[in-house]
Design a protein around this motif. Sequence first.
Motif, PDB file in Angstrom:
ATOM      1  N   GLY B  10       0.941  -1.364  -0.449  1.00  0.00           N
ATOM      2  CA  GLY B  10      -0.035  -0.266  -0.098  1.00  0.00           C
ATOM      3  C   GLY B  10       0.711   1.039  -0.111  1.00  0.00           C
ATOM      4  O   GLY B  10       0.326   2.220  -0.938  1.00  0.00           O
ATOM      5  N   GLU B  11       1.629   0.872   1.145  1.00  0.00           N
ATOM      6  CA  GLU B  11       2.979   2.095   1.141  1.00  0.00           C
ATOM      7  C   GLU B  11       3.503   2.847  -0.487  1.00  0.00           C
ATOM      8  O   GLU B  11       3.354   3.566  -0.897  1.00  0.00           O
ATOM      9  N   PHE B  12       3.477   1.591  -0.941  1.00  0.00           N
ATOM     10  CA  PHE B  12       4.943   1.408  -1.748  1.00  0.00           C
ATOM     11  C   PHE B  12       3.604   1.899  -3.036  1.00  0.00           C
ATOM     12  O   PHE B  12       4.347   3.043  -3.577  1.00  0.00           O
ATOM     13  N   CYS B  13       2.373   1.430  -3.466  1.00  0.00           N
ATOM     14  CA  CYS B  13       1.984   2.261  -4.407  1.00  0.00           C
ATOM     15  C   CYS B  13       1.462   4.551  -4.388  1.00  0.00           C
ATOM     16  O   CYS B  13       1.196   4.735  -4.894  1.00  0.00           O
ATOM     17  N   GLU B  14       1.429   4.268  -3.124  1.00  0.00           N
ATOM     18  CA  GLU B  14       1.457   5.855  -2.440  1.00  0.00           C
ATOM     19  C   GLU B  14       2.281   6.574  -3.431  1.00  0.00           C
ATOM     20  O   GLU B  14       2.562   7.202  -4.012  1.00  0.00           O
TER      21      GLU B  14
END
Lengths: 239, 239
Positions: B10-14
Amino acid sequence: MNCQISGNLGEFCENEAKGVPQSLVLDSEKGELVKASGRVEKKVGKSEGKTIAALKSHSEAERRRRQRINAHLTTLRNLVPSSNKMDKAALLAEVVCQVKQLKESASHVSESFFIPLDSDDIRVETIAENADGTCCYRASICCEYRPDLLSDLRQVINSLHLNLVKSEISTLGSRVKNEFVFTNMIEGGHVNIEHGEILLSSVRQAFSSVLDKVSAFPEYSTYPNKRQRISCFDSSSLF
Amino acid sequence: MNCQISGNLGEFCENEAKGVPQSLVLDSEKGELVKASGRVEKKVGKSEGKTIAALKSHSEAERRRRQRINAHLTTLRNLVPSSNKMDKAALLAEVVCQVKQLKESASHVSESFFIPLDSDDIRVETIAENADGTCCYRASICCEYRPDLLSDLRQVINSLHLNLVKSEISTLGSRVKNEFVFTNMIEGGHVNIEHGEILLSSVRQAFSSVLDKVSAFPEYSTYPNKRQRISCFDSSSLF
DNA sequence: AGGGACACGTGAACC
DNA sequence: TGGTTCACGTGTCCC
Protein backbone atom coordinates in the motif's frame (compact mmCIF):
# COMPACT_ATOMS: atom_id res chain seq x y z
CA MET A 1 -0.79 4.34 7.69
CA ASN A 2 0.43 0.82 8.09
CA CYS A 3 1.70 0.82 4.56
CA GLN A 4 5.35 0.51 3.93
CA ILE A 5 7.95 -1.18 1.89
CA SER A 6 10.93 -2.68 3.50
CA GLY A 7 13.36 -5.41 2.89
CA ASN A 8 16.86 -6.58 2.58
CA LEU A 9 17.65 -7.47 -0.95
CA GLY A 10 20.18 -10.12 -0.12
CA GLU A 11 17.54 -12.65 0.78
CA PHE A 12 15.54 -11.76 -2.26
CA CYS A 13 18.49 -12.43 -4.48
CA GLU A 14 19.01 -15.78 -2.85
CA ASN A 15 15.43 -16.72 -3.49
CA GLU A 16 15.63 -15.47 -6.99
CA ALA A 17 18.76 -17.43 -7.57
CA LYS A 18 17.00 -20.55 -6.34
CA GLY A 19 14.08 -19.74 -8.54
CA VAL A 20 11.77 -19.64 -5.57
CA PRO A 21 9.26 -16.81 -6.05
CA GLN A 22 8.38 -16.58 -2.36
CA SER A 23 8.93 -12.89 -2.11
CA LEU A 24 5.35 -11.87 -2.26
CA VAL A 25 3.91 -8.77 -0.80
CA LEU A 26 0.45 -8.17 0.55
CA ASP A 27 -1.49 -5.03 0.04
CA SER A 28 -3.55 -5.44 3.15
CA GLU A 29 -6.02 -2.75 2.19
CA LYS A 30 -6.95 -4.25 -1.13
CA GLY A 31 -6.14 -7.85 -0.35
CA GLU A 32 -4.06 -8.15 -3.45
CA LEU A 33 -0.99 -10.28 -3.73
CA VAL A 34 1.99 -8.90 -5.50
CA LYS A 35 5.36 -10.28 -6.35
CA ALA A 36 8.26 -8.04 -5.56
CA SER A 37 10.31 -7.62 -8.68
CA GLY A 38 13.99 -8.30 -9.01
CA ARG A 39 16.50 -5.64 -8.27
CA VAL A 40 16.40 -2.60 -10.45
CA GLU A 41 19.83 -1.08 -10.75
CA LYS A 42 18.36 2.21 -11.90
CA LYS A 43 20.32 5.25 -10.89
CA VAL A 44 18.45 7.31 -8.37
CA GLY A 45 20.65 10.33 -8.77
CA LYS A 46 23.45 11.98 -6.87
CA SER A 47 21.79 11.26 -3.53
CA GLU A 48 22.14 7.52 -3.89
CA GLY A 49 25.30 7.34 -1.82
CA LYS A 50 23.78 9.31 1.00
CA THR A 51 20.66 7.20 0.93
CA ILE A 52 22.73 4.04 1.17
CA ALA A 53 24.58 5.42 4.15
CA ALA A 54 21.40 6.60 5.83
CA LEU A 55 19.66 3.29 5.36
CA LYS A 56 22.69 1.42 6.61
CA SER A 57 23.12 3.52 9.74
CA HIS A 58 19.42 3.33 10.38
CA SER A 59 19.30 -0.44 10.29
CA GLU A 60 22.43 -0.66 12.40
CA ALA A 61 20.98 1.71 14.97
CA GLU A 62 17.84 -0.34 15.06
CA ARG A 63 19.85 -3.49 15.60
CA ARG A 64 21.66 -1.87 18.52
CA ARG A 65 18.35 -0.82 19.98
CA ARG A 66 17.04 -4.38 19.78
CA GLN A 67 20.21 -5.66 21.40
CA ARG A 68 19.81 -3.21 24.24
CA ILE A 69 16.25 -4.23 24.89
CA ASN A 70 17.00 -7.93 24.63
CA ALA A 71 19.93 -7.60 26.99
CA HIS A 72 17.63 -6.21 29.65
CA LEU A 73 15.18 -8.98 28.93
CA THR A 74 17.95 -11.53 29.43
CA THR A 75 18.89 -9.90 32.71
CA LEU A 76 15.30 -10.09 33.86
CA ARG A 77 15.18 -13.72 32.80
CA ASN A 78 18.08 -14.48 35.09
CA LEU A 79 16.48 -12.51 37.88
CA VAL A 80 13.17 -14.35 37.80
CA PRO A 81 13.27 -18.01 38.70
CA SER A 82 12.22 -20.69 36.21
CA SER A 83 11.71 -18.32 33.32
CA ASN A 84 14.29 -19.93 31.10
CA LYS A 85 11.90 -21.20 28.49
CA MET A 86 9.32 -18.47 28.64
CA ASP A 87 8.66 -16.35 25.62
CA LYS A 88 8.94 -12.58 25.83
CA ALA A 89 5.34 -11.89 26.76
CA ALA A 90 5.24 -14.59 29.42
CA LEU A 91 8.50 -13.36 30.88
CA LEU A 92 7.15 -9.84 31.14
CA ALA A 93 3.94 -11.13 32.69
CA GLU A 94 5.99 -13.00 35.26
CA VAL A 95 8.03 -9.89 35.97
CA VAL A 96 4.84 -7.92 36.50
CA CYS A 97 3.70 -10.51 39.04
CA GLN A 98 7.05 -10.56 40.80
CA VAL A 99 7.20 -6.80 41.10
CA LYS A 100 3.66 -6.62 42.41
CA GLN A 101 4.33 -9.37 44.90
CA LEU A 102 7.64 -7.96 46.07
CA LYS A 103 6.18 -4.50 46.48
CA GLU A 104 3.28 -5.89 48.42
CA SER A 105 5.40 -7.99 50.73
CA ALA A 106 7.80 -5.10 51.21
CA SER A 107 5.02 -2.77 52.27
CA HIS A 108 3.55 -5.53 54.38
CA VAL A 109 6.82 -6.04 56.14
CA SER A 110 7.53 -2.36 56.72
CA GLU A 111 4.03 -2.05 58.05
CA SER A 112 4.70 -4.84 60.50
CA PHE A 113 7.78 -2.91 61.64
CA PHE A 114 5.75 0.18 62.13
CA ILE A 115 4.61 1.18 65.57
CA PRO A 116 1.57 3.46 65.23
CA LEU A 117 1.88 6.44 67.52
CA ASP A 118 -1.64 7.75 67.62
CA SER A 119 -3.88 4.72 67.39
CA ASP A 120 -4.00 1.37 69.07
CA ASP A 121 -3.66 -1.53 66.75
CA ILE A 122 -4.43 -5.22 66.82
CA ARG A 123 -3.35 -7.49 63.97
CA VAL A 124 -4.06 -11.17 63.76
CA GLU A 125 -3.14 -12.93 60.57
CA THR A 126 -1.96 -16.12 58.98
CA ILE A 127 1.60 -15.94 57.74
CA ALA A 128 2.00 -19.49 56.42
CA GLU A 129 -0.25 -22.40 55.55
CA ASN A 130 1.49 -25.69 55.00
CA ALA A 131 0.27 -28.58 52.93
CA ASP A 132 0.10 -30.84 56.00
CA GLY A 133 -2.47 -28.57 57.63
CA THR A 134 -0.10 -26.84 59.99
CA CYS A 135 -0.39 -23.08 59.99
CA CYS A 136 1.71 -20.27 61.31
CA TYR A 137 0.03 -17.17 62.67
CA ARG A 138 1.10 -13.77 63.84
CA ALA A 139 -0.75 -11.67 66.34
CA SER A 140 0.32 -8.23 67.42
CA ILE A 141 -1.03 -5.60 69.71
CA CYS A 142 0.31 -2.08 69.79
CA CYS A 143 -0.79 0.43 72.39
CA GLU A 144 0.36 2.89 74.98
CA TYR A 145 2.33 1.35 77.76
CA ARG A 146 0.66 0.85 81.12
CA PRO A 147 2.00 -0.96 84.17
CA ASP A 148 -0.33 -3.98 83.95
CA LEU A 149 -0.08 -4.45 80.21
CA LEU A 150 2.46 -7.22 80.17
CA SER A 151 0.88 -9.25 82.92
CA ASP A 152 -2.51 -8.89 81.27
CA LEU A 153 -1.09 -10.08 78.00
CA ARG A 154 0.69 -12.94 79.64
CA GLN A 155 -2.53 -14.05 81.25
CA VAL A 156 -4.40 -13.86 77.96
CA ILE A 157 -1.72 -15.76 76.05
CA ASN A 158 -1.60 -18.46 78.70
CA SER A 159 -5.35 -18.90 78.76
CA LEU A 160 -5.43 -19.43 75.00
CA HIS A 161 -2.86 -22.23 75.22
CA LEU A 162 -1.16 -21.05 72.06
CA ASN A 163 1.78 -22.98 70.70
CA LEU A 164 4.07 -19.97 70.79
CA VAL A 165 7.18 -20.13 68.63
CA LYS A 166 8.25 -16.53 68.96
CA SER A 167 7.33 -13.51 70.99
CA GLU A 168 8.58 -10.02 70.67
CA ILE A 169 8.38 -6.78 72.58
CA SER A 170 9.16 -3.51 70.87
CA THR A 171 9.09 -0.08 72.35
CA LEU A 172 9.02 3.28 70.66
CA GLY A 173 8.77 6.22 72.98
CA SER A 174 5.97 5.41 75.37
CA ARG A 175 4.33 2.92 73.04
CA VAL A 176 4.72 -0.81 73.15
CA LYS A 177 4.16 -3.41 70.49
CA ASN A 178 3.89 -7.06 71.40
CA GLU A 179 4.03 -9.62 68.66
CA PHE A 180 3.44 -13.33 68.92
CA VAL A 181 4.05 -16.00 66.33
CA PHE A 182 2.31 -19.30 66.98
CA THR A 183 1.17 -22.42 65.20
CA ASN A 184 -1.84 -24.70 65.38
CA MET A 185 0.35 -27.61 66.43
CA ILE A 186 -0.25 -29.16 69.82
CA GLU A 187 1.91 -31.48 71.86
CA GLY A 188 2.88 -34.61 69.96
CA GLY A 189 2.88 -32.98 66.57
CA HIS A 190 -0.84 -33.14 66.04
CA VAL A 191 -2.76 -30.33 64.47
CA ASN A 192 -5.22 -28.52 66.62
CA ILE A 193 -8.76 -29.56 65.86
CA GLU A 194 -9.90 -26.00 66.10
CA HIS A 195 -10.30 -24.36 62.80
CA GLY A 196 -7.80 -21.59 62.13
CA GLU A 197 -10.36 -18.84 61.86
CA ILE A 198 -11.86 -19.71 65.23
CA LEU A 199 -8.44 -19.66 66.79
CA LEU A 200 -7.63 -16.32 65.25
CA SER A 201 -10.90 -14.72 66.24
CA SER A 202 -10.48 -15.83 69.83
CA VAL A 203 -7.02 -14.30 69.86
CA ARG A 204 -8.43 -11.13 68.39
CA GLN A 205 -11.13 -11.03 70.98
CA ALA A 206 -8.70 -11.65 73.80
CA PHE A 207 -6.43 -8.85 72.62
CA SER A 208 -9.41 -6.54 72.33
CA SER A 209 -10.27 -7.19 75.93
CA VAL A 210 -6.77 -6.09 76.89
CA LEU A 211 -7.23 -2.87 74.97
CA ASP A 212 -10.70 -2.40 76.43
CA LYS A 213 -9.27 -2.58 79.88
CA VAL A 214 -7.15 0.45 79.06
CA SER A 215 -10.15 2.44 77.94
CA ALA A 216 -12.00 1.44 81.05
CA PHE A 217 -9.37 3.05 83.21
CA PRO A 218 -8.98 6.63 82.12
CA GLU A 219 -5.91 7.08 84.26
CA TYR A 220 -4.12 4.88 81.76
CA SER A 221 -5.43 6.56 78.65
CA THR A 222 -4.04 9.86 79.87
CA TYR A 223 -0.70 8.22 80.35
CA PRO A 224 0.75 9.50 77.07
CA ASN A 225 0.34 13.07 78.26
CA LYS A 226 3.19 12.52 80.59
CA ARG A 227 5.31 11.80 77.56
CA GLN A 228 7.26 9.40 79.67
CA ARG A 229 10.11 7.82 77.89
CA ILE A 230 10.21 4.10 78.40
CA SER A 231 12.44 1.49 77.07
CA CYS A 232 13.33 -1.97 78.13
CA PHE A 233 16.73 -0.61 79.00
CA ASP A 234 16.62 3.00 80.01
CA SER A 235 13.84 2.39 82.44
CA SER A 236 12.93 -0.50 84.63
CA SER A 237 9.23 0.10 84.28
CA LEU A 238 8.76 -2.80 81.93
CA PHE A 239 10.38 -5.38 84.12
CA MET B 1 20.89 -14.72 7.26
CA ASN B 2 19.71 -11.21 7.80
CA CYS B 3 18.47 -11.06 4.26
CA GLN B 4 14.82 -10.73 3.62
CA ILE B 5 12.19 -8.94 1.67
CA SER B 6 9.24 -7.51 3.38
CA GLY B 7 6.78 -4.77 2.88
CA ASN B 8 3.25 -3.65 2.58
CA LEU B 9 2.50 -2.64 -0.92
CA GLY B 10 0.00 0.00 0.00
CA GLU B 11 2.66 2.46 0.97
CA PHE B 12 4.63 1.66 -2.10
CA CYS B 13 1.68 2.44 -4.28
CA GLU B 14 1.19 5.74 -2.52
CA ASN B 15 4.76 6.70 -3.12
CA GLU B 16 4.57 5.60 -6.67
CA ALA B 17 1.45 7.64 -7.19
CA LYS B 18 3.17 10.67 -5.73
CA GLY B 19 6.15 10.00 -7.92
CA VAL B 20 8.43 9.77 -4.91
CA PRO B 21 10.90 6.95 -5.44
CA GLN B 22 11.72 6.57 -1.75
CA SER B 23 11.09 2.90 -1.63
CA LEU B 24 14.66 1.85 -1.76
CA VAL B 25 16.10 -1.29 -0.43
CA LEU B 26 19.52 -1.92 0.98
CA ASP B 27 21.55 -5.02 0.37
CA SER B 28 23.57 -4.70 3.52
CA GLU B 29 26.09 -7.31 2.46
CA LYS B 30 27.01 -5.68 -0.78
CA GLY B 31 26.12 -2.11 0.19
CA GLU B 32 24.08 -1.70 -2.94
CA LEU B 33 20.99 0.41 -3.18
CA VAL B 34 18.09 -0.92 -5.05
CA LYS B 35 14.70 0.44 -5.90
CA ALA B 36 11.80 -1.83 -5.29
CA SER B 37 9.88 -2.18 -8.52
CA GLY B 38 6.22 -1.45 -8.98
CA ARG B 39 3.66 -4.08 -8.44
CA VAL B 40 3.71 -7.00 -10.79
CA GLU B 41 0.24 -8.37 -11.25
CA LYS B 42 1.62 -11.59 -12.56
CA LYS B 43 -0.41 -14.63 -11.66
CA VAL B 44 1.41 -16.78 -9.19
CA GLY B 45 -0.83 -19.71 -9.73
CA LYS B 46 -3.64 -21.41 -7.90
CA SER B 47 -1.98 -20.82 -4.51
CA GLU B 48 -2.34 -17.06 -4.66
CA GLY B 49 -5.44 -16.97 -2.52
CA LYS B 50 -3.87 -19.13 0.14
CA THR B 51 -0.75 -17.04 0.16
CA ILE B 52 -2.79 -13.89 0.65
CA ALA B 53 -4.58 -15.48 3.57
CA ALA B 54 -1.34 -16.75 5.10
CA LEU B 55 0.37 -13.39 4.83
CA LYS B 56 -2.64 -11.67 6.31
CA SER B 57 -3.01 -14.02 9.25
CA HIS B 58 0.72 -13.85 9.82
CA SER B 59 0.82 -10.10 10.08
CA GLU B 60 -2.27 -10.08 12.25
CA ALA B 61 -0.76 -12.64 14.58
CA GLU B 62 2.38 -10.59 14.79
CA ARG B 63 0.34 -7.51 15.63
CA ARG B 64 -1.39 -9.39 18.44
CA ARG B 65 1.96 -10.53 19.75
CA ARG B 66 3.23 -6.96 19.80
CA GLN B 67 0.09 -5.83 21.59
CA ARG B 68 0.58 -8.51 24.23
CA ILE B 69 4.16 -7.50 24.88
CA ASN B 70 3.40 -3.80 24.91
CA ALA B 71 0.51 -4.31 27.30
CA HIS B 72 2.87 -5.88 29.81
CA LEU B 73 5.30 -3.04 29.23
CA THR B 74 2.54 -0.56 29.98
CA THR B 75 1.68 -2.42 33.16
CA LEU B 76 5.30 -2.29 34.24
CA ARG B 77 5.40 1.39 33.43
CA ASN B 78 2.54 1.98 35.85
CA LEU B 79 4.23 -0.19 38.45
CA VAL B 80 7.55 1.62 38.57
CA PRO B 81 7.46 5.25 39.61
CA SER B 82 8.36 8.09 37.28
CA SER B 83 8.86 5.96 34.22
CA ASN B 84 6.23 7.70 32.17
CA LYS B 85 8.56 9.15 29.61
CA MET B 86 11.15 6.44 29.51
CA ASP B 87 11.73 4.52 26.34
CA LYS B 88 11.46 0.75 26.29
CA ALA B 89 15.08 0.03 27.09
CA ALA B 90 15.24 2.52 29.92
CA LEU B 91 12.02 1.19 31.36
CA LEU B 92 13.38 -2.35 31.34
CA ALA B 93 16.61 -1.16 32.91
CA GLU B 94 14.63 0.51 35.65
CA VAL B 95 12.59 -2.64 36.17
CA VAL B 96 15.78 -4.64 36.50
CA CYS B 97 16.99 -2.24 39.19
CA GLN B 98 13.68 -2.32 41.01
CA VAL B 99 13.53 -6.09 41.03
CA LYS B 100 17.11 -6.38 42.25
CA GLN B 101 16.52 -3.81 44.95
CA LEU B 102 13.23 -5.31 46.08
CA LYS B 103 14.70 -8.80 46.20
CA GLU B 104 17.66 -7.56 48.17
CA SER B 105 15.61 -5.62 50.68
CA ALA B 106 13.20 -8.53 51.00
CA SER B 107 16.00 -10.96 51.78
CA HIS B 108 17.57 -8.39 54.06
CA VAL B 109 14.33 -7.99 55.95
CA SER B 110 13.62 -11.69 56.24
CA GLU B 111 17.17 -12.12 57.46
CA SER B 112 16.56 -9.51 60.12
CA PHE B 113 13.51 -11.50 61.18
CA PHE B 114 15.54 -14.64 61.37
CA ILE B 115 16.80 -15.90 64.66
CA PRO B 116 19.81 -18.14 64.06
CA LEU B 117 19.54 -21.31 66.07
CA ASP B 118 23.07 -22.61 65.99
CA SER B 119 25.31 -19.57 65.98
CA ASP B 120 25.50 -16.37 67.94
CA ASP B 121 25.09 -13.29 65.88
CA ILE B 122 25.87 -9.61 66.26
CA ARG B 123 24.74 -7.11 63.66
CA VAL B 124 25.44 -3.43 63.75
CA GLU B 125 24.43 -1.40 60.75
CA THR B 126 23.24 1.92 59.47
CA ILE B 127 19.64 1.84 58.32
CA ALA B 128 19.24 5.48 57.32
CA GLU B 129 21.46 8.46 56.65
CA ASN B 130 19.71 11.78 56.42
CA ALA B 131 20.88 14.85 54.59
CA ASP B 132 21.13 16.81 57.85
CA GLY B 133 23.73 14.42 59.22
CA THR B 134 21.42 12.49 61.47
CA CYS B 135 21.69 8.77 61.13
CA CYS B 136 19.62 5.84 62.24
CA TYR B 137 21.33 2.64 63.30
CA ARG B 138 20.29 -0.84 64.19
CA ALA B 139 22.20 -3.15 66.45
CA SER B 140 21.14 -6.67 67.24
CA ILE B 141 22.53 -9.50 69.27
CA CYS B 142 21.20 -13.02 69.07
CA CYS B 143 22.35 -15.73 71.40
CA GLU B 144 21.25 -18.43 73.80
CA TYR B 145 19.35 -17.12 76.77
CA ARG B 146 21.10 -16.92 80.10
CA PRO B 147 19.82 -15.34 83.30
CA ASP B 148 22.15 -12.34 83.32
CA LEU B 149 21.83 -11.55 79.62
CA LEU B 150 19.28 -8.77 79.88
CA SER B 151 20.93 -7.00 82.78
CA ASP B 152 24.29 -7.23 81.02
CA LEU B 153 22.80 -5.75 77.91
CA ARG B 154 21.05 -3.01 79.81
CA GLN B 155 24.31 -2.09 81.46
CA VAL B 156 26.11 -1.99 78.12
CA ILE B 157 23.41 0.08 76.45
CA ASN B 158 23.34 2.55 79.32
CA SER B 159 27.11 2.96 79.34
CA LEU B 160 27.08 3.82 75.63
CA HIS B 161 24.54 6.60 76.16
CA LEU B 162 22.76 5.71 72.96
CA ASN B 163 19.80 7.74 71.82
CA LEU B 164 17.49 4.72 71.71
CA VAL B 165 14.33 5.06 69.67
CA LYS B 166 13.25 1.46 69.71
CA SER B 167 14.21 -1.72 71.44
CA GLU B 168 12.96 -5.18 70.84
CA ILE B 169 13.19 -8.57 72.47
CA SER B 170 12.36 -11.68 70.49
CA THR B 171 12.46 -15.23 71.66
CA LEU B 172 12.48 -18.44 69.69
CA GLY B 173 12.78 -21.55 71.76
CA SER B 174 15.64 -20.95 74.11
CA ARG B 175 17.25 -18.30 71.97
CA VAL B 176 16.87 -14.57 72.40
CA LYS B 177 17.37 -11.76 69.97
CA ASN B 178 17.67 -8.19 71.18
CA GLU B 179 17.45 -5.41 68.68
CA PHE B 180 18.06 -1.72 69.24
CA VAL B 181 17.40 1.16 66.95
CA PHE B 182 19.16 4.37 67.83
CA THR B 183 20.26 7.65 66.30
CA ASN B 184 23.27 9.91 66.60
CA MET B 185 21.12 12.72 67.94
CA ILE B 186 21.82 13.99 71.42
CA GLU B 187 19.72 16.14 73.70
CA GLY B 188 18.72 19.43 72.11
CA GLY B 189 18.58 18.07 68.61
CA HIS B 190 22.30 18.24 67.99
CA VAL B 191 24.18 15.60 66.15
CA ASN B 192 26.71 13.62 68.09
CA ILE B 193 30.23 14.72 67.29
CA GLU B 194 31.39 11.16 67.23
CA HIS B 195 31.69 9.78 63.79
CA GLY B 196 29.16 7.10 62.95
CA GLU B 197 31.71 4.37 62.38
CA ILE B 198 33.29 4.95 65.76
CA LEU B 199 29.91 4.76 67.41
CA LEU B 200 29.05 1.55 65.59
CA SER B 201 32.34 -0.12 66.37
CA SER B 202 32.00 0.68 70.06
CA VAL B 203 28.54 -0.85 70.02
CA ARG B 204 29.90 -3.88 68.24
CA GLN B 205 32.69 -4.20 70.78
CA ALA B 206 30.32 -3.83 73.71
CA PHE B 207 28.02 -6.52 72.34
CA SER B 208 30.97 -8.78 71.76
CA SER B 209 31.92 -8.45 75.39
CA VAL B 210 28.44 -9.62 76.32
CA LEU B 211 28.85 -12.67 74.12
CA ASP B 212 32.33 -13.27 75.44
CA LYS B 213 30.98 -13.38 78.92
CA VAL B 214 28.83 -16.32 77.88
CA SER B 215 31.81 -18.18 76.52
CA ALA B 216 33.75 -17.46 79.66
CA PHE B 217 31.18 -19.25 81.76
CA PRO B 218 30.75 -22.72 80.34
CA GLU B 219 27.74 -23.37 82.53
CA TYR B 220 25.89 -20.96 80.28
CA SER B 221 27.09 -22.35 77.00
CA THR B 222 25.73 -25.76 77.94
CA TYR B 223 22.42 -24.19 78.68
CA PRO B 224 20.84 -25.16 75.38
CA ASN B 225 21.25 -28.80 76.20
CA LYS B 226 18.48 -28.45 78.68
CA ARG B 227 16.29 -27.50 75.77
CA GLN B 228 14.44 -25.25 78.12
CA ARG B 229 11.54 -23.51 76.54
CA ILE B 230 11.50 -19.86 77.39
CA SER B 231 9.24 -17.12 76.30
CA CYS B 232 8.40 -13.73 77.64
CA PHE B 233 5.05 -15.16 78.53
CA ASP B 234 5.21 -18.83 79.31
CA SER B 235 8.08 -18.37 81.71
CA SER B 236 8.98 -15.65 84.10
CA SER B 237 12.68 -16.15 83.65
CA LEU B 238 13.03 -13.12 81.44
CA PHE B 239 11.46 -10.71 83.88
C1' DA C 1 0.63 -27.67 7.31
C1' DG C 2 -0.21 -24.16 9.99
C1' DG C 3 0.51 -21.29 13.88
C1' DG C 4 3.74 -19.20 17.35
C1' DA C 5 7.99 -16.78 18.40
C1' DC C 6 11.87 -14.04 17.10
C1' DA C 7 15.05 -10.88 14.40
C1' DC C 8 15.17 -8.04 10.72
C1' DG C 9 15.01 -3.63 7.92
C1' DT C 10 12.05 -0.25 6.91
C1' DG C 11 8.68 4.30 7.22
C1' DA C 12 7.11 7.71 10.18
C1' DA C 13 7.45 10.84 13.81
C1' DC C 14 9.88 13.52 17.02
C1' DC C 15 13.69 16.49 18.63
C1' DT D 1 19.22 17.55 9.46
C1' DG D 2 21.19 13.56 11.63
C1' DG D 3 19.85 10.67 15.49
C1' DT D 4 16.62 7.92 17.99
C1' DT D 5 12.21 5.57 19.06
C1' DC D 6 8.32 2.93 17.81
C1' DA D 7 5.10 -0.01 14.91
C1' DC D 8 4.84 -2.57 11.03
C1' DG D 9 4.96 -6.67 7.84
C1' DT D 10 7.93 -10.00 6.60
C1' DG D 11 11.40 -14.22 6.47
C1' DT D 12 12.61 -18.03 9.08
C1' DC D 13 12.73 -21.49 12.38
C1' DC D 14 10.31 -24.71 15.32
C1' DC D 15 6.65 -27.61 16.81
